[in-house]
Design a protein around this motif. Structure first.
Motif, short mmCIF file in Angstrom:
data_model
loop_
_atom_site.label_atom_id
_atom_site.label_comp_id
_atom_site.label_asym_id
_atom_site.label_seq_id
_atom_site.Cartn_x
_atom_site.Cartn_y
_atom_site.Cartn_z
N THR A 28 0.83 -1.21 0.00
CA THR A 28 0.00 0.00 0.00
C THR A 28 0.86 1.26 0.00
N LEU A 29 1.91 1.27 0.83
CA LEU A 29 2.81 2.42 0.88
C LEU A 29 3.45 2.66 -0.49
N GLY A 30 3.93 1.57 -1.09
CA GLY A 30 4.54 1.70 -2.41
C GLY A 30 3.54 2.08 -3.48
N GLY A 31 2.35 1.47 -3.43
CA GLY A 31 1.33 1.73 -4.45
C GLY A 31 0.86 3.17 -4.46
N MET A 32 0.85 3.83 -3.32
CA MET A 32 0.39 5.22 -3.25
C MET A 32 1.33 6.19 -3.96
N ILE A 33 2.58 5.76 -4.19
CA ILE A 33 3.52 6.62 -4.91
C ILE A 33 4.04 5.94 -6.18
N GLY A 34 3.39 4.85 -6.57
CA GLY A 34 3.75 4.19 -7.83
C GLY A 34 5.00 3.33 -7.77
N LEU A 35 5.38 2.85 -6.57
CA LEU A 35 6.55 2.00 -6.42
C LEU A 35 6.14 0.65 -5.82
N GLY A 36 7.10 -0.30 -5.81
CA GLY A 36 6.79 -1.63 -5.30
C GLY A 36 6.89 -1.75 -3.79
N GLY A 37 7.60 -0.82 -3.15
CA GLY A 37 7.70 -0.85 -1.69
C GLY A 37 8.81 -1.72 -1.14
N ALA A 38 9.73 -2.19 -1.99
CA ALA A 38 10.79 -3.10 -1.52
C ALA A 38 11.70 -2.46 -0.49
N GLU A 39 11.92 -1.14 -0.61
CA GLU A 39 12.78 -0.46 0.35
C GLU A 39 12.16 -0.42 1.74
N PHE A 40 10.82 -0.50 1.82
CA PHE A 40 10.15 -0.58 3.12
C PHE A 40 10.12 -2.02 3.63
N ASN A 60 13.92 -10.35 -0.40
CA ASN A 60 13.41 -9.09 -0.94
C ASN A 60 13.54 -9.06 -2.46
N LYS A 61 14.65 -9.57 -2.96
CA LYS A 61 14.87 -9.61 -4.41
C LYS A 61 13.83 -10.50 -5.09
N ALA A 62 13.53 -11.67 -4.50
CA ALA A 62 12.54 -12.58 -5.08
C ALA A 62 11.16 -11.93 -5.12
N MET A 63 10.79 -11.28 -4.02
CA MET A 63 9.48 -10.62 -3.96
C MET A 63 9.41 -9.44 -4.92
N SER A 64 10.50 -8.68 -5.02
CA SER A 64 10.53 -7.53 -5.93
C SER A 64 10.39 -7.99 -7.38
N LEU A 65 11.01 -9.12 -7.70
CA LEU A 65 10.93 -9.65 -9.05
C LEU A 65 9.49 -9.97 -9.44
N LEU A 69 7.09 -8.16 -12.34
CA LEU A 69 6.42 -8.94 -13.39
C LEU A 69 4.92 -8.63 -13.44
N VAL A 70 4.32 -8.41 -12.26
CA VAL A 70 2.89 -8.06 -12.21
C VAL A 70 2.67 -6.63 -12.69
N ALA A 71 3.60 -5.74 -12.34
CA ALA A 71 3.43 -4.32 -12.66
C ALA A 71 3.62 -4.02 -14.14
N LEU A 72 4.46 -4.80 -14.83
CA LEU A 72 4.75 -4.50 -16.24
C LEU A 72 3.51 -4.46 -17.12
N PRO A 73 2.67 -5.51 -17.14
CA PRO A 73 1.46 -5.42 -17.97
C PRO A 73 0.49 -4.36 -17.49
N ALA A 74 0.44 -4.13 -16.17
CA ALA A 74 -0.47 -3.11 -15.64
C ALA A 74 -0.09 -1.72 -16.13
N SER A 195 11.68 2.21 -16.54
CA SER A 195 12.44 1.71 -15.38
C SER A 195 12.12 0.25 -15.11
N LEU A 196 10.86 -0.15 -15.34
CA LEU A 196 10.49 -1.55 -15.14
C LEU A 196 11.19 -2.45 -16.16
N LEU A 197 11.30 -1.98 -17.40
CA LEU A 197 11.95 -2.76 -18.45
C LEU A 197 13.44 -2.94 -18.15
N VAL A 198 14.05 -1.91 -17.58
CA VAL A 198 15.46 -2.02 -17.21
C VAL A 198 15.62 -2.87 -15.96
#
Length: 283
Positions: A28-40, A60-65, A69-74, A195-198
């Motif tokens: 939720t924290l990440g989604g409110m600013i358009g990020l995945g929230g991995a740093e939190f 964290n890396k596995a979850m971020s990956l 993958l979910v965010a790219l098509p969205a 940034s997602l593609l990179v």
């Protein structure tokens, strides 16, 4: 693998509702600013769920990956894929550095002592807080550099971002987006998709490097924990997206930056406290 890590991967014994709820809050924290929230997510994995620093980075890396993958098509709903594809030289330029940086960063992480990795992670979280504030509270212009300067700077920036993302187990969007806007002059929405593609191939390279080390076993030992937190993170990201714009950036961004700074301080102190508790011999 760092010399003071446990040879056996830790297993989380926390309840499913707690793990899901933590993932949802982070998403939720990440989604409110358009990020995945991995740093939190990273400081929670260490301080709340008790994972060693390197194990937390790999999780964290596995979850971020998965989140990427979910965010790219969205993202195609906001920015058409054809528009992003038109800027493929930008992605290629950054990837020339970020793939090497990801391999190097993961290699450094597995060789660091746990106490050193804690300090490095704390310092990088301060960097993320600064990038968050700059990206979301200022109007980013462009440096308007000639191609001869733009290309090598893109490679150097990509290397640094790839290394940071690998060490923290994050996608790196907080650093990629302002870099793409400043160096290449793309608008911030297109930069978000770019940034997602990179991030995706960069994360895969870091993941491949971690898979060569014993620390990768933490995923198998905590498969259920990982899946539950991923489910919570995705649910939270959707909720955060729905809340986008509800809280003004002038309130939300400083609050999130403070959370990162407080987490960095706790992370820097956590290893010392953990070592101190081990030194106490019960009578």
């Amino acid at each position: 693998m760092s010399t003071d890590q446990h040879p056996a991967p830790p297993r989380s014994a926390h309840s499913t509702p707690l793990v899901f709820g933590a993932g949802a809050a982070i998403g939720t924290l990440g989604g409110m600013i358009g990020l995945g929230g991995a740093e939190f997510r990273l400081p929670l994995l260490i301080t709340l769920f008790g994972f060693a620093a390197l194990s937390a980075v790999v999780l964290n890396k596995a979850m971020s990956l998965v989140v990427v993958l979910v965010a790219l098509p969205a993202r195609t709903a906001a920015v058409p894929a054809s528009e992003v594809a038109a800027h493929w030289p930008v992605a290629a330029n950054l990837l020339a550095g970020s793939l090497l940086g990801a391999w190097a960063g993961a290699s450094w992480a597995v060789r660091m002592r746990s106490s050193t990795l804690h300090k490095v992670l704390a310092a990088l979280m301060v960097l993320m807080a600064a990038a968050l504030v700059i990206t979301h509270t200022t109007t980013l212009g462009t440096l308007a550099l000639p191609l001869a300067a733009q290309v090598p700077l893109g490679v150097v920036a990509g290397f640094g971002i790839g290394a940071v993302a690998a060490i923290m187990g994050v996608a790196g969007g907080e650093l990629l987006i302002p870099t793409i806007v400043l160096l290449f002059g793309l608008d911030i929405k297109t930069a978000g998709s770019m940034s997602l593609l990179v991030s995706l191939p960069t994360m895969l390279v870091a993941f491949a490097r971690y898979s060569r080390d014993g620390s990768f076993a933490v995923l198998g030992a905590n498969r259920r924990f990982t899946l539950v937190m991923i489910a919570g993170s995705i649910t939270g990201a959707v909720l955060g997206g729905l809340l986008l714009g509800v809280f003004p950036d002038l309130v939300l961004i400083p609050a999130l930056a403070v959370i990162l700074l407080v987490s960095a301080a706790k992370l820097a102190r956590h290893e010392g406290a953990r070592r101190g508790s081990r030194a106490v011999v019960p009578r």
